[in-house]
Design a protein around this motif. Structure first.
Motif, PDB file in Angstrom:
ATOM      1  N   ALA A  65       1.099   8.094   2.406  1.00 11.05           N
ATOM      2  CA  ALA A  65       2.454   8.035   1.880  1.00 11.05           C
ATOM      3  C   ALA A  65       2.618   8.892   0.640  1.00 11.05           C
ATOM      4  CB  ALA A  65       3.519   6.882   1.742  1.00 11.05           C
ATOM      5  N   ASP A  66       1.589   9.418  -0.039  1.00  8.60           N
ATOM      6  CA  ASP A  66       1.399  10.097  -1.238  1.00  8.60           C
ATOM      7  C   ASP A  66       0.713  11.240  -1.184  1.00  8.60           C
ATOM      8  OD1 ASP A  66      -1.023   9.212  -1.137  1.00  8.60           O
ATOM      9  OD2 ASP A  66      -0.612   7.680  -2.728  1.00  8.60           O
ATOM     10  N   ASN A  67       0.229  11.814  -2.200  1.00  4.26           N
ATOM     11  CA  ASN A  67      -0.326  13.078  -2.155  1.00  4.26           C
ATOM     12  C   ASN A  67      -1.746  13.048  -2.473  1.00  4.26           C
ATOM     13  OD1 ASN A  67       2.084  14.484  -2.116  1.00  4.26           O
ATOM     14  ND2 ASN A  67       2.440  14.453  -4.049  1.00  4.26           N
ATOM     15  N   THR A 106       0.909  -1.137  -0.051  1.00  6.06           N
ATOM     16  CA  THR A 106       0.080   0.080  -0.031  1.00  6.06           C
ATOM     17  C   THR A 106       0.629   1.254   0.171  1.00  6.06           C
ATOM     18  OG1 THR A 106      -0.030   0.350   2.408  1.00  6.06           O
ATOM     19  CG2 THR A 106      -1.633  -1.315   1.535  1.00  6.06           C
ATOM     20  N   ASN A 107       0.090   2.368  -0.055  1.00  8.89           N
ATOM     21  CA  ASN A 107       0.721   3.715   0.210  1.00  8.89           C
ATOM     22  C   ASN A 107       0.602   4.339   1.637  1.00  8.89           C
ATOM     23  OD1 ASN A 107       2.364   4.052  -2.166  1.00  8.89           O
ATOM     24  ND2 ASN A 107       0.738   4.849  -3.323  1.00  8.89           N
ATOM     25  N   ASP A 108       0.267   3.530   2.328  1.00  7.16           N
ATOM     26  CA  ASP A 108      -0.285   3.822   3.834  1.00  7.16           C
ATOM     27  C   ASP A 108       1.025   3.608   4.760  1.00  7.16           C
ATOM     28  OD1 ASP A 108      -2.549   5.112   3.207  1.00  7.16           O
ATOM     29  OD2 ASP A 108      -3.461   3.179   2.890  1.00  7.16           O
ATOM     30  N   CYS A 109       1.201   4.432   5.597  1.00  5.99           N
ATOM     31  CA  CYS A 109       1.916   4.118   6.766  1.00  5.99           C
ATOM     32  C   CYS A 109       0.982   3.668   7.953  1.00  5.99           C
ATOM     33  CB  CYS A 109       2.780   5.463   7.188  1.00  5.99           C
ATOM     34  SG  CYS A 109       3.671   6.214   5.772  1.00  5.99           S
ATOM     35  N   ALA A 110       1.797   2.878   8.817  1.00  6.94           N
ATOM     36  CA  ALA A 110       1.092   2.105   9.699  1.00  6.94           C
ATOM     37  C   ALA A 110       1.879   1.650  10.943  1.00  6.94           C
ATOM     38  CB  ALA A 110       0.232   0.926   9.088  1.00  6.94           C
ATOM     39  N   GLU A 111       1.143   1.918  12.227  1.00  4.77           N
ATOM     40  CA  GLU A 111       1.580   1.145  13.465  1.00  4.77           C
ATOM     41  C   GLU A 111       1.155  -0.141  13.577  1.00  4.77           C
ATOM     42  OE1 GLU A 111       1.401   2.183  18.251  1.00  4.77           O
ATOM     43  OE2 GLU A 111       0.644   3.807  16.730  1.00  4.77           O
TER      44      GLU A 111
END
Length: 316
Positions: A218-220, A200-205
């Protein structure tokens, strides 16, 4: 596409369904998802919500999107009744059918339902997708006492791969059975057993291989009203008709999760003229909700917009 057209495609001899990616990793593209994987995804949701042949499920989402397609597929795999309506931000306004066991909506539709809760049918569970649920909407849902769930997923994974119940303090997303997640170079990687993996383009904990929080994109891409917008695409549409520097950005919004805004290097007195030009070129959800003027739009040394800095400036 209509649900009748989707039904014909589903009943055809083809092993795949054509879908359109959201554009979160670039420009939207056509992909073909195996029907067997859509069935598997649908069954995970059916089991999660305890649906059966006596259930009644309802869609407020267009079958052009994977979320809308999957509501239909869930009804097929569990043999229950299914209804839909023409998507709008005033869902269920004329509904007069039976109680609903599961309804799929986006945050802006959920807000309307809460505004008109006294006129709504009995709905056992709400499934909210398309974009993050704003904190103010979360608080309203909790205070209303209804049972609502937030989903996380992408087109390529046949809709959601994880769900969390909406509570006053956000809990982590928990993957559905047969699905795990890992960190891959700073973004979330999804592993679906027996099929494939998706980056994905998602940051996660990550709390475990099944529990996680989404911490940012993580993108625009801007997600507004459940629809993902590529700002560069809109800027390209406007580049030939606006005679001043400008950029498409966004701001947090209670109704839309994020709202589109247009930022220009011009005098505030020019904003009404610019708005008229923009609204002649863009349509519907593409149109900015607000307009701002700056003496100078922040740029990098090579002339690219500093999008995060622009957004931070607008929110400060």
């Amino acid at each position: 596409m209509t649900y009748d057209e989707l039904d014909k495609e589903w009943q055809s001899n083809s092993s795949y369904i054509q879908c359109h990616t959201s554009g979160s990793t670039g420009d939207p593209t056509d992909i073909f998802i195996p029907k067997i994987q859509m069935r598997n995804s649908a069954m995970r949701t059916v089991r999660y919500f305890g649906l059966n042949e006596h259930s009644h499920i309802y869609s407020c989402i267009s079958p052009d999107f994977i979320g809308g397609k999957m509501v239909y597929v869930r009804s097929k795999v569990c043999g229950c009744s299914f209804e839909s309506e023409i998507p709008s931000n005033k869902p269920l306004r004329t509904y007069s059918g039976p109680d609903i066991d599961l309804i799929s909506v986006v945050p802006s539709q959920m807000a309307y339902i809460l505004d008109n809760q006294l006129t709504m049918p009995h709905i056992r569970n709400f499934l909210i997708g398309g974009s993050q649920v704003p904190d103010t909407l979360r608080d309203r849902i909790v205070k209303s006492g209804i049972s609502a769930y937030e989903s996380y997923g992408m087109t390529e994974t046949s809709s959601h791969i994880a769900i969390r119940k909406i509570t006053s303090v956000p809990t982590p997303f928990v993957t559905l059975d047969g699905i795990s997640v890992v960190d891959y170079r700073g973004v979330l990687k999804i592993n679906i057993d027996g099929w494939k993996s998706f980056i994905t383009n998602d940051c996660a904990e990550l709390l475990s291989d099944r529990e996680f929080y989404i911490t940012g994109r993580a993108d625009n891409v801007i997600v507004t009203g459940g629809i993902k917008i590529n700002p560069e695409t809109l800027e390209l549409k406007l580049s030939g008709i606006l005679d001043i520097p400008f950029v498409i950005s966004s701001l947090p919004d209670d109704k839309w999760s994020e709202k589109l805004v247009l930022v220009t290097e011009t005098s505030p007195i020019d904003i009404p003229r610019i708005k008229r030009i923009v609204e002649m070129r863009l349509h519907g959800y593409e149109r900015p909700k607000d307009y701002y003027s700056l003496p100078k739009i922040p740029r990098t040394e090579n002339g690219k917009f500093k999008r995060k800095e622009i957004r931070k400036f607008l929110t400060d």
